[in-house]
Design a protein around this motif. Structure first.
Motif, short mmCIF file in Angstrom:
data_model
loop_
_atom_site.label_atom_id
_atom_site.label_comp_id
_atom_site.label_asym_id
_atom_site.label_seq_id
_atom_site.Cartn_x
_atom_site.Cartn_y
_atom_site.Cartn_z
N LEU A 243 43.53 28.89 44.18
CA LEU A 243 42.39 29.69 44.62
C LEU A 243 42.15 30.89 43.71
N ALA A 244 43.21 31.50 43.21
CA ALA A 244 43.04 32.64 42.30
C ALA A 244 42.34 32.21 41.01
N TRP A 245 42.52 30.95 40.62
CA TRP A 245 41.83 30.42 39.46
C TRP A 245 40.39 30.05 39.80
N GLN A 246 40.21 29.38 40.92
CA GLN A 246 38.88 28.91 41.31
C GLN A 246 37.92 30.05 41.65
N ILE A 247 38.45 31.17 42.08
CA ILE A 247 37.61 32.27 42.53
C ILE A 247 36.99 33.06 41.37
N VAL B 24 46.99 34.05 52.86
CA VAL B 24 46.48 33.45 51.63
C VAL B 24 45.66 34.47 50.86
N ALA B 25 44.81 35.22 51.55
CA ALA B 25 43.98 36.23 50.90
C ALA B 25 44.84 37.28 50.20
N LEU C 196 47.34 39.45 45.00
CA LEU C 196 48.50 39.68 44.14
C LEU C 196 48.32 38.99 42.79
N ARG C 197 47.80 37.78 42.81
CA ARG C 197 47.60 37.05 41.56
C ARG C 197 46.47 37.64 40.71
N LEU C 198 45.41 38.06 41.37
CA LEU C 198 44.32 38.69 40.62
C LEU C 198 44.80 39.96 39.94
N GLY D 143 44.95 40.81 35.86
CA GLY D 143 44.03 41.85 35.43
C GLY D 143 42.59 41.58 35.78
N LEU D 144 42.35 40.85 36.87
CA LEU D 144 41.00 40.48 37.27
C LEU D 144 40.50 41.39 38.40
#
Length: 252
Positions: A76-80, A99-100, A105-107, A111-112
Motif C-alpha cells: 500500500l505504501a508503494w501503491q499510494i 494498517v494506516a 511509518l513507511r512513507l 521520505g514521502l
C-alpha cells in the motif's frame, strides 16, 4: 486522474479531479471499500474520497489475500504514491487504523509526503496491541464474535451463501491483525493524530485509544461517539463533517 484506474487497490466512487484535498480510508477486518461509499455524498466537492480495496475482498475476490501486516503495508505504501500529489487525511477503522499507521511509518522512511493528519478509529495504540486468537476459532465461534461486534454480521449466521462468500476474508484479516507485531522503539510520527472511539465499544478502553498520543508529535485528540465498535454506521454525517474540518488548512 481517476485513482481507481491508477491502481486496483483504490476505489474512487466520485472522481473529483479538481479537489484540493483527499480523504483516504482503510476498512476493518473483513471490510471492503464500499463500507465508505456513502461518504462521497457527505463530503464537499473539494474533497475526493478514496477507499482502499484489499485483495481477496469484494470485486478482488479472484486475487490472493494477504494475511501479514508487513507485506500489506509495504504494498500500500508503494501503491499510494500517485495519490500524494495534494494534501490528504488518512483514516482507518479497526484493523484499518493499524494498517494506516504502518503506511505512515513507511512513507516517513521513504521520505514521502505524510498525511495532514492520521485518524485512527476503534483501535488500540500499537504500544497497547493485544493480538488474539479468533482466527483459529471454528466458524460458529467466529460468527458469534462477529455478531457481538456488529449487528450487520448476523446475516452471515443465517445464509450459507453469504458465509461462504465473506467468512474466508474475515478469517484472513483476523489472522493478519491478531498476528501483527508492531515495531517497538520507533520515534513518533511528525504529524497530528486523532483517535475516534465508540462510547459503548467493549473492545477498546479510553486508555488504550489515548495511548495513540505517544505515536505522533504534532498534537493529539481523542473523540468519542454514540455507539459501539461500529459506531460509524450511525454517525457517518457527524464523522465526515469532523474530518472535513480537520482537513482544512489553518488560518494564516
Amino acid at each position: 486522474m481517476n485513482p481507481s484506474r491508477v491502481s486496483p487497490w483504490f476505489r474512487c466512487y466520485q472522481p473529483r479531479p479538481q479537489a484540493k484535498r483527499r480523504l483516504i480510508c482503510l476498512p476493518h477486518a473483513g471490510g471492503s471499500a464500499s463500507f465508505y461509499r456513502s461518504w462521497c455524498h457527505l463530503l464537499p466537492t473539494d474533497v475526493e474520497l478514496i477507499a482502499v480495496q484489499y485483495p481477496g475482498h469484494e470485486d478482488r475476490l479472484a486475487e490472493p489475500m494477504m494475511d501479514e501486516m508487513g507485506p500489506l503495508a509495504d504494498k500500500l505504501a508503494w501503491q499510494i504514491r500517485p495519490l500524494l500529489d495534494r494534501p490528504y487525511l488518512l483514516f482507518g477503522h479497526s484493523m484499518g487504523a493499524a494498517v494506516a499507521h504502518e503506511i505512515c511509518l513507511r512513507l516517513r522512511e521513504q521520505g514521502l509526503r505524510l498525511p495532514e493528519r492520521l485518524v485512527v478509529s476503534a483501535r488500540e495504540a500499537p504500544c497497547r496491541h493485544r493480538g488474539g486468537g479468533w482466527h483459529l476459532a471454528d466458524d460458529e465461534a467466529l460468527l458469534e464474535e462477529l455478531s457481538r461486534l456488529d449487528e450487520a454480521a448476523a446475516a452471515l449466521r443465517t445464509s450459507v451463501e453469504m458465509r461462504a462468500l465473506f467468512l474466508p476474508a474475515i478469517r484472513n484479516d483476523y489472522r493478519l491483525i491478531e498476528t501483527y507485531r508492531p515495531r517497538a522503539g520507533l520515534p513518533p510520527l511528525p504529524l497530528p493524530i486523532s483517535a475516534f472511539i465508540g462510547h459503548a465499544d467493549a473492545e477498546l478502553s479510553q486508555d488504550e485509544a489515548a495511548a495513540w498520543s505517544g505515536h505522533g508529535d504534532g498534537g493529539f485528540e481523542l473523540r468519542g461517539f454514540f455507539g459501539g465498535h461500529f459506531y460509524l454506521r450511525h454517525n457517518s454525517a457527524v464523522v465526515t463533517a469532523l474530518l472535513q474540518l480537520m482537513g482544512e488548512p489553518e488560518p494564516a
